[in-house]
Design a protein around this motif. Sequence first.
Motif, PDB file in Angstrom:
ATOM      1  N   ARG A  48      37.111  35.151  50.330  1.00 15.33           N
ATOM      2  CA  ARG A  48      36.501  36.424  49.938  1.00 15.33           C
ATOM      3  C   ARG A  48      36.140  36.404  48.446  1.00 15.33           C
ATOM      4  O   ARG A  48      35.052  36.836  48.046  1.00 15.33           O
ATOM      5  CB  ARG A  48      37.467  37.572  50.229  1.00 15.33           C
ATOM      6  CG  ARG A  48      36.835  38.942  49.976  1.00 15.33           C
ATOM      7  CD  ARG A  48      37.654  40.082  50.542  1.00 15.33           C
ATOM      8  NE  ARG A  48      38.883  40.312  49.817  1.00 15.33           N
ATOM      9  CZ  ARG A  48      40.096  40.051  50.267  1.00 15.33           C
ATOM     10  NH1 ARG A  48      40.248  39.520  51.490  1.00 15.33           N
ATOM     11  NH2 ARG A  48      41.168  40.308  49.535  1.00 15.33           N
ATOM     12  N   PHE A  49      37.030  35.861  47.629  1.00 15.80           N
ATOM     13  CA  PHE A  49      36.758  35.787  46.184  1.00 15.80           C
ATOM     14  C   PHE A  49      35.552  34.900  45.890  1.00 15.80           C
ATOM     15  O   PHE A  49      34.627  35.296  45.170  1.00 15.80           O
ATOM     16  CB  PHE A  49      37.994  35.256  45.455  1.00 15.80           C
ATOM     17  CG  PHE A  49      37.699  34.780  44.056  1.00 15.80           C
ATOM     18  CD1 PHE A  49      37.546  35.671  43.014  1.00 15.80           C
ATOM     19  CD2 PHE A  49      37.526  33.415  43.796  1.00 15.80           C
ATOM     20  CE1 PHE A  49      37.252  35.232  41.734  1.00 15.80           C
ATOM     21  CE2 PHE A  49      37.226  32.965  42.521  1.00 15.80           C
ATOM     22  CZ  PHE A  49      37.095  33.879  41.484  1.00 15.80           C
ATOM     23  N   TYR A  50      35.564  33.685  46.445  1.00 19.23           N
ATOM     24  CA  TYR A  50      34.505  32.724  46.104  1.00 19.23           C
ATOM     25  C   TYR A  50      33.139  33.181  46.607  1.00 19.23           C
ATOM     26  O   TYR A  50      32.129  33.052  45.888  1.00 19.23           O
ATOM     27  CB  TYR A  50      34.839  31.350  46.685  1.00 19.23           C
ATOM     28  CG  TYR A  50      35.710  30.509  45.779  1.00 19.23           C
ATOM     29  CD1 TYR A  50      35.190  29.919  44.640  1.00 19.23           C
ATOM     30  CD2 TYR A  50      37.057  30.303  46.065  1.00 19.23           C
ATOM     31  CE1 TYR A  50      35.977  29.148  43.802  1.00 19.23           C
ATOM     32  CE2 TYR A  50      37.860  29.528  45.235  1.00 19.23           C
ATOM     33  CZ  TYR A  50      37.314  28.961  44.104  1.00 19.23           C
ATOM     34  OH  TYR A  50      38.096  28.196  43.269  1.00 19.23           O
ATOM     35  N   VAL A  51      33.076  33.729  47.813  1.00 16.18           N
ATOM     36  CA  VAL A  51      31.774  34.129  48.357  1.00 16.18           C
ATOM     37  C   VAL A  51      31.220  35.313  47.572  1.00 16.18           C
ATOM     38  O   VAL A  51      30.026  35.366  47.267  1.00 16.18           O
ATOM     39  CB  VAL A  51      31.895  34.452  49.856  1.00 16.18           C
ATOM     40  CG1 VAL A  51      30.541  34.906  50.399  1.00 16.18           C
ATOM     41  CG2 VAL A  51      32.371  33.229  50.630  1.00 16.18           C
ATOM     42  N   GLU A  52      32.089  36.281  47.221  1.00 19.49           N
ATOM     43  CA  GLU A  52      31.593  37.411  46.426  1.00 19.49           C
ATOM     44  C   GLU A  52      31.154  36.951  45.039  1.00 19.49           C
ATOM     45  O   GLU A  52      30.132  37.405  44.515  1.00 19.49           O
ATOM     46  CB  GLU A  52      32.664  38.487  46.299  1.00 19.49           C
ATOM     47  CG  GLU A  52      32.143  39.702  45.540  1.00 19.49           C
ATOM     48  CD  GLU A  52      33.120  40.857  45.496  1.00 19.49           C
ATOM     49  OE1 GLU A  52      32.828  41.834  44.773  1.00 19.49           O
ATOM     50  OE2 GLU A  52      34.160  40.783  46.166  1.00 19.49           O
ATOM     51  N   ALA A  53      31.926  36.027  44.428  1.00 19.09           N
ATOM     52  CA  ALA A  53      31.538  35.528  43.104  1.00 19.09           C
ATOM     53  C   ALA A  53      30.197  34.810  43.160  1.00 19.09           C
ATOM     54  O   ALA A  53      29.414  34.854  42.207  1.00 19.09           O
ATOM     55  CB  ALA A  53      32.619  34.595  42.566  1.00 19.09           C
ATOM     56  N   SER A  54      29.910  34.136  44.291  1.00 21.72           N
ATOM     57  CA  SER A  54      28.660  33.364  44.389  1.00 21.72           C
ATOM     58  C   SER A  54      27.428  34.264  44.397  1.00 21.72           C
ATOM     59  O   SER A  54      26.347  33.841  43.991  1.00 21.72           O
ATOM     60  CB  SER A  54      28.673  32.480  45.636  1.00 21.72           C
ATOM     61  OG  SER A  54      28.588  33.262  46.811  1.00 21.72           O
ATOM     62  N   CYS A 112      34.255  32.133  35.452  1.00 26.57           N
ATOM     63  CA  CYS A 112      33.689  32.010  34.101  1.00 26.57           C
ATOM     64  C   CYS A 112      32.300  31.384  34.148  1.00 26.57           C
ATOM     65  O   CYS A 112      31.410  31.773  33.392  1.00 26.57           O
ATOM     66  CB  CYS A 112      34.617  31.174  33.222  1.00 26.57           C
ATOM     67  SG  CYS A 112      36.149  32.021  32.769  1.00 26.57           S
ATOM     68  N   ARG A 113      32.131  30.424  35.046  1.00 24.85           N
ATOM     69  CA  ARG A 113      30.813  29.767  35.152  1.00 24.85           C
ATOM     70  C   ARG A 113      29.763  30.758  35.635  1.00 24.85           C
ATOM     71  O   ARG A 113      28.665  30.856  35.069  1.00 24.85           O
ATOM     72  CB  ARG A 113      30.901  28.568  36.110  1.00 24.85           C
ATOM     73  CG  ARG A 113      29.572  27.884  36.307  1.00 24.85           C
ATOM     74  CD  ARG A 113      29.760  26.453  36.700  1.00 24.85           C
ATOM     75  NE  ARG A 113      30.138  26.264  38.086  1.00 24.85           N
ATOM     76  CZ  ARG A 113      29.275  26.202  39.107  1.00 24.85           C
ATOM     77  NH1 ARG A 113      27.973  26.339  38.871  1.00 24.85           N
ATOM     78  NH2 ARG A 113      29.700  25.987  40.320  1.00 24.85           N
ATOM     79  N   VAL A 114      30.078  31.510  36.691  1.00 31.37           N
ATOM     80  CA  VAL A 114      29.133  32.502  37.200  1.00 31.37           C
ATOM     81  C   VAL A 114      28.897  33.592  36.154  1.00 31.37           C
ATOM     82  O   VAL A 114      27.772  34.047  35.937  1.00 31.37           O
ATOM     83  CB  VAL A 114      29.667  33.108  38.517  1.00 31.37           C
ATOM     84  CG1 VAL A 114      28.756  34.238  38.981  1.00 31.37           C
ATOM     85  CG2 VAL A 114      29.757  32.044  39.594  1.00 31.37           C
ATOM     86  N   GLY A 115      29.988  34.008  35.476  1.00 34.53           N
ATOM     87  CA  GLY A 115      29.853  35.038  34.460  1.00 34.53           C
ATOM     88  C   GLY A 115      28.954  34.615  33.315  1.00 34.53           C
ATOM     89  O   GLY A 115      28.140  35.418  32.823  1.00 34.53           O
ATOM     90  N   MET A 116      29.053  33.360  32.870  1.00 31.63           N
ATOM     91  CA  MET A 116      28.189  32.874  31.791  1.00 31.63           C
ATOM     92  C   MET A 116      26.737  32.778  32.230  1.00 31.63           C
ATOM     93  O   MET A 116      25.824  32.884  31.416  1.00 31.63           O
ATOM     94  CB  MET A 116      28.680  31.511  31.313  1.00 31.63           C
ATOM     95  CG  MET A 116      29.943  31.550  30.481  1.00 31.63           C
ATOM     96  SD  MET A 116      29.763  32.468  28.937  1.00 31.63           S
ATOM     97  CE  MET A 116      28.758  31.332  27.978  1.00 31.63           C
ATOM     98  N   GLU A 117      26.499  32.599  33.519  1.00 37.52           N
ATOM     99  CA  GLU A 117      25.121  32.498  34.015  1.00 37.52           C
ATOM    100  C   GLU A 117      24.458  33.872  34.124  1.00 37.52           C
ATOM    101  O   GLU A 117      23.280  34.019  33.820  1.00 37.52           O
ATOM    102  CB  GLU A 117      25.111  31.805  35.376  1.00 37.52           C
ATOM    103  CG  GLU A 117      25.423  30.310  35.306  1.00 37.52           C
ATOM    104  CD  GLU A 117      25.533  29.689  36.684  1.00 37.52           C
ATOM    105  OE1 GLU A 117      25.343  30.429  37.683  1.00 37.52           O
ATOM    106  OE2 GLU A 117      25.821  28.484  36.773  1.00 37.52           O
ATOM    107  N   VAL A 118      25.221  34.888  34.573  1.00 40.03           N
ATOM    108  CA  VAL A 118      24.603  36.185  34.854  1.00 40.03           C
ATOM    109  C   VAL A 118      24.830  37.201  33.737  1.00 40.03           C
ATOM    110  O   VAL A 118      24.011  38.119  33.561  1.00 40.03           O
ATOM    111  CB  VAL A 118      25.110  36.754  36.205  1.00 40.03           C
ATOM    112  CG1 VAL A 118      24.765  35.809  37.330  1.00 40.03           C
ATOM    113  CG2 VAL A 118      26.608  37.026  36.174  1.00 40.03           C
ATOM    114  N   ALA A 119      25.941  37.071  33.008  1.00 43.31           N
ATOM    115  CA  ALA A 119      26.221  38.060  31.942  1.00 43.31           C
ATOM    116  C   ALA A 119      27.049  37.421  30.838  1.00 43.31           C
ATOM    117  O   ALA A 119      28.228  37.742  30.672  1.00 43.31           O
ATOM    118  CB  ALA A 119      26.947  39.260  32.538  1.00 43.31           C
TER     119      ALA A 119
END
Length: 930
Positions: free
Chosen positions: A293-299, A340-347
């Motif tokens: 649930r965490f990984y799919v929502e983060a994606s 952190c990787r997704v966060g740096m990409e989107v915000a």
Amino acid sequence: MAVFPWHSRNRNYKAEFASCRLEAVPLEFGDYHPLKPITVTESKTKKVNRKGSTSSTSSSSSSSVVDPLSSVLDGTDPLSMFAATADPAALAAAMDSSRRKRDRDDNSVVGSDFEPWTNKRGEILARYTTTEKLSINLFMGSEKGKAGTATLAMSEKVRTRLEELDDFEEGSQKELLNLTQQDYVNRIEELNQSLKDAWASDQKVKALKIVIQCSKLLSDTSVIQFYPSKFVLITDILDTFGKLVYERIFSMCVDSRSVLPDHFSPENANDTAKETCLNWFFKIASIRELIPRFYVEASILKCNKFLSKTGISECLPRLTCMIRGIGDPLVSVYARAYLCRVGMEVAPHLKETLNKNFFDFLLTFKQIHGDTVQNQLVVQGVELPSYLPLYPPAMDWIFQCISYHAPEALLTEMMERCKKLGNNALLLNSVMSAFRAEFIATRSMDFIGMIKECDESGFPKHLLFRSLGLNLALADPPESDRLQILNEAWKVITKLKNPQDYINCAEVWVEYTCKHFTKREVNTVLADVIKHMTPDRAFEDSYPQLQLIIKKVIAHFHDFSVLFSVEKFLPFLDMFQKESVRVEVCKCIMDAFIKHQQEPTKDPVILNALLHVCKTMHDSVNALTLEDEKRMLSYLINGFIKMSVNRLAMETRKVMKGNHSRKTAAFVRACVAYCFITIPSLAGIFTRLNLYLHSGQVALANQCLSQADAFFKAAISLVPEVPKMINIDGKMRPSESFLLEFLCNFFSTLLIVPDHPEHGVLFLVRELLNVIQDYTWEDNSDEKIRIYTCVLHLLSAMSQETYLYHIDKVDSNDSLYGGDSKFLAENNKLCETVMAQILEHLKTLAKDEALKRQSSLGLSFFNSILAHGDLRNNKLNQLSVNLWHLAQRHGCADTRTMVKTLEYIKKQSKQPDMTHLTELALRLPLQTRT
């Protein structure tokens, strides 16, 4: 055509030099000097008159330099005039909008100084491997609900999709056991492709099932050493899924009437897109297990942009808190790395969430050394020193994201928090890997103190010193601390028993030593490396690191006299015993020598070492060597020969003032011999030709006559091998012009080369003429005739009583023959043969398309006879008149050139020994315009 005899005119070179010398004119420096500063007078123009009429002006002297065009424009830039007519309010609004957009972009996009995840991906996959067997659960698919879906009501569709998800979670999957690492990677790639295929065929539920299944694999740590690579492979699938969902929703907002801008707001998204986006988040929220649930929502975090402006900023803290529910510290730290990787990409501007991830990680850091992890390691048979290196990829990424453009105070706080934790070697390593090098360098002694206090059982200190050394190679520590830093680091490094651990660490600190210290310290470091790597031939397993050491030393010591005075440098080179590696090192050394050695060197140690280096490169060439490799080796050896060997021979001649002793004569002959055996290995044919000529000139200057003859013969024998086209800077070009240039230089040298007593008169000139005659020239080329014209100039100079120039202590043919009639007769015969070839070629050009070439060559030959022939001879005089008429016959001659030539003849006829040119001038008419 009739045969014309050749008669060279006698030349008095001294008198000609005197007549051509410019007259000295005294210069009044007070009045004018070409380098004197120019004083500019500014004119204030009242009226501009382009037709040259008089205008009223008032001038005033000014020391400022004024653009001469500014007076015409009345001081106003035409573009400024257009800007001035624009609406000031609209202009200000546009500039303000542009500024806001730029500021927003700066805050939302990371710069090029941020190392992307893709750079780390390959390194992780290569480093974290396993030989153990792996298992994977493959989704087998479900056929429920596929038939007749087009006729189902919307409520039935929803119910069917939920049943499919339940069916997936209840079991429709197959577990594959005993897979090798490569089989496992292949299965993951199959799943990635299945995801794309399912999406393309509009099976969105199946795509979601695949992503959920893959995310579950990240909770499995049964083969713990492979976990970092598994993380990379699974997150690739998650990235693909996130991109597909985002592009799908984005496409719903685009129609024929409107297109979403790059920086859109939720108000720009239509209701369909928002409903679909919410539907995806609701589906993901129904996943029962935490990790998938965490990984799919983060994606699909980026999709929050369609719902609200604060969607991403609200989701990131919630997802951060979700990670607290993951018990395994290894799994949780990689989950934080992904967030952190997704966060740096989107915000990337939302730093608070990144910081919270870091401080949460510090709170759970002690779990790594807890009983649960220790028991898990015992079950898998993994030691703590093998387990801890699994953390750096995730930790380094988290620390890099947080430290990017972070204020100094935050970095200091993070460092202090790490210092307070026990067993903090792992944290310390990530801090030094991720923080700015300048931050680490200025606190080098603090870090050394922390490294000393670390427990070495889990994470070796030498790895910490290696990380510190990498930072100090990029940024300079305080000057007062530099020696102490080196001493503290080297105390630890030199005690390492494992050669591989030692060389990995020493290689990094060599650069620091070269950068900040003298050859004495560098010599000490090289000696220590030799001491550690020589026993049991340990150097054979560490050639890449040893090569890096050599490159770093060479990069900082450009003066080869200093480099070769480092006592252990040459013994260090002896460790490269594998031929391919030794050749690569030799290429590095020679490349540096050619680039950086500005002054000629006479040091026998340097020259002997570089001769050995060139010999090593030369001997490595064989039938299997690639052309590019041959070209590279040729360039390097050629550069050394030009800079050193021939120069060394000439320096020796200079020292001995041309009077060689037995020892210096032997030394010079050795230099010449080295050049002779090395030149054939070079790739470029003109490189070889020019080096043969240059080396022959050096041999001649040092009275090595037989060696000079050998060089010139080798050059002559190489001329037939010159191809029609040659590669110049990657482009194929005709070679004839380059050959003409080389031969003209060659003729200049042949003037002073004495004849060999056993080979007859002018034997080198005859051999060269034969080669020129047999060479296959282009059909429409006149280069062969131009070369013959140059030969005529050479032979004319050879017939003089005293030659134009000589080489000291070398008797040329003017001294050997002393104007002997037989020698002159042989010379004239050669001239007549060459003239016959020229005239025959001129005869072949009597065609419409070649008349211009005939005119040009005819005038050129006329000028050659005028300069070098004795025109008191009637036949030669008549030939010159015929050539003059030939040049003008079809109206192709340049009238201005013909007029200037005739004026020159009339001017020369006024000299005492040139009166016969007066009659010639009367016989040379000029063509009319018609």
